[in-house]
Design a protein around this motif. Sequence first.
Motif, short mmCIF file in Angstrom:
data_model
loop_
_atom_site.label_atom_id
_atom_site.label_comp_id
_atom_site.label_asym_id
_atom_site.label_seq_id
_atom_site.Cartn_x
_atom_site.Cartn_y
_atom_site.Cartn_z
N UNK A 108 0.84 -1.20 0.00
CA UNK A 108 0.00 0.00 0.00
C UNK A 108 0.88 1.25 0.00
N UNK A 109 0.67 2.11 -0.98
CA UNK A 109 1.39 3.38 -1.06
C UNK A 109 0.62 4.45 -0.31
N UNK A 110 1.34 5.31 0.41
CA UNK A 110 0.72 6.41 1.16
C UNK A 110 1.52 7.67 0.89
N UNK A 111 0.84 8.72 0.43
CA UNK A 111 1.51 9.99 0.16
C UNK A 111 0.63 11.16 0.59
N UNK A 112 1.29 12.28 0.90
CA UNK A 112 0.58 13.54 1.05
C UNK A 112 0.84 14.38 -0.18
N UNK A 113 -0.07 15.29 -0.45
CA UNK A 113 0.02 16.06 -1.68
C UNK A 113 -0.39 17.50 -1.40
N UNK A 114 0.46 18.44 -1.79
CA UNK A 114 0.14 19.85 -1.70
C UNK A 114 -0.17 20.36 -3.10
N UNK A 115 -1.14 21.23 -3.28
CA UNK A 115 -1.47 21.69 -4.64
C UNK A 115 -0.26 22.24 -5.38
N UNK A 116 0.58 23.00 -4.71
CA UNK A 116 1.79 23.49 -5.35
C UNK A 116 1.59 24.73 -6.19
N UNK A 117 0.35 25.15 -6.35
CA UNK A 117 0.01 26.37 -7.09
C UNK A 117 -1.34 26.85 -6.57
N UNK A 118 -1.61 28.15 -6.60
CA UNK A 118 -2.93 28.61 -6.16
C UNK A 118 -4.03 27.98 -7.01
N UNK A 119 -5.01 27.37 -6.37
CA UNK A 119 -6.12 26.76 -7.10
C UNK A 119 -7.44 27.34 -6.61
N UNK A 120 -8.40 27.40 -7.51
CA UNK A 120 -9.70 27.98 -7.17
C UNK A 120 -10.60 26.91 -6.57
N UNK A 121 -10.80 27.00 -5.29
CA UNK A 121 -11.67 26.08 -4.58
C UNK A 121 -12.58 26.89 -3.65
N UNK A 122 -13.55 26.22 -3.05
CA UNK A 122 -14.42 26.91 -2.11
C UNK A 122 -13.61 27.51 -0.96
N UNK A 123 -12.54 26.81 -0.55
CA UNK A 123 -11.73 27.31 0.55
C UNK A 123 -10.88 28.51 0.11
N UNK A 124 -10.28 28.43 -1.08
CA UNK A 124 -9.43 29.54 -1.53
C UNK A 124 -10.26 30.77 -1.87
N UNK A 125 -11.51 30.57 -2.27
CA UNK A 125 -12.38 31.72 -2.51
C UNK A 125 -12.61 32.50 -1.22
N UNK A 126 -12.45 31.82 -0.10
CA UNK A 126 -12.64 32.45 1.20
C UNK A 126 -11.36 33.11 1.72
N UNK A 127 -10.21 32.62 1.29
CA UNK A 127 -8.96 33.05 1.92
C UNK A 127 -7.99 33.80 1.00
N UNK A 128 -8.07 33.60 -0.31
CA UNK A 128 -7.06 34.20 -1.19
C UNK A 128 -7.26 35.70 -1.36
N UNK A 129 -6.13 36.41 -1.46
CA UNK A 129 -6.16 37.84 -1.72
C UNK A 129 -6.52 38.08 -3.19
N UNK A 130 -6.84 39.33 -3.51
CA UNK A 130 -7.16 39.68 -4.89
C UNK A 130 -5.97 39.40 -5.81
N UNK A 131 -4.76 39.64 -5.33
CA UNK A 131 -3.58 39.39 -6.14
C UNK A 131 -3.42 37.91 -6.45
N UNK A 132 -3.63 37.08 -5.44
CA UNK A 132 -3.50 35.63 -5.64
C UNK A 132 -4.59 35.11 -6.57
N UNK A 133 -5.78 35.69 -6.49
CA UNK A 133 -6.88 35.26 -7.35
C UNK A 133 -6.56 35.47 -8.82
N UNK A 134 -5.69 36.41 -9.12
CA UNK A 134 -5.33 36.69 -10.51
C UNK A 134 -4.54 35.55 -11.13
#
Length: 227
Positions: free
Chosen positions: A157-183
């Motif tokens: 069984x393989x087990x890994x963690x994964x970070x997006x690695x780039x700003x992504x548009x999600x329900x959570x990022x819509x709540x937290x990202x600045x206007x600059x990051x949203x661009x």
Amino acid sequence: MARAYAAEGAIVYGADVVADELEAEMKALRDQGFWAVAVPTDLMKPDEITALVDRVVADQERVDVLANVAGVIELKHLEETTLEDWETILNINLRAPFLTCKAVAPVMKRQRSGSIINVSSRAGVMGFADEVAYCASKWGLEGLSRSIALDLERFGIAVNTLTPGTPTQTAMSEKTYSEETRKIWRDPAEITPAFVHLALQTPQGIHNRYVNAWALSQQLKGLEETT
């Protein structure tokens, strides 16, 4: 992620607390000829997590891939973070992956194969202001994943963690990202190749790693373009 897995021929069981949106997504996949099942699940409730895994095993008699994607955040200073904030974030971001991993482990061990993907964050390896509970949950997820990777690797069984690695548009990022990051944010579909690739891993491949989804997806795209 569900669309990417379905496109690869997976039987997808989607779990979310927002039942109407979940069913709409799974129906859209079924309308395209894919096998997709909606299982409304509140990750705050351990019994519902158990019922989710039991449903999959009853239907399919196996679990090949577990992708823990759900996450919540509150941006608050330490003294503003309530116990309720703390418990909600830790329960969804850390306790729920612990419970899903624990529930699928016996099945994957029996079939001696499987891949577990826990979505983490830069907040799992470094601290950020106003993210007290979120950072704690993601650091905890990293520790959980490193430990169970060692527990389960001898069963294939393989087990890994994964970070997006780039700003992504999600329900959570819509709540937290600045206007600059949203661009510069990207559609999450752009990092799905990493999810598909990790789903195919064994302990002899990518295993017990903190993976940058954007970097891996770009690497895989480059390999496709040269073949």
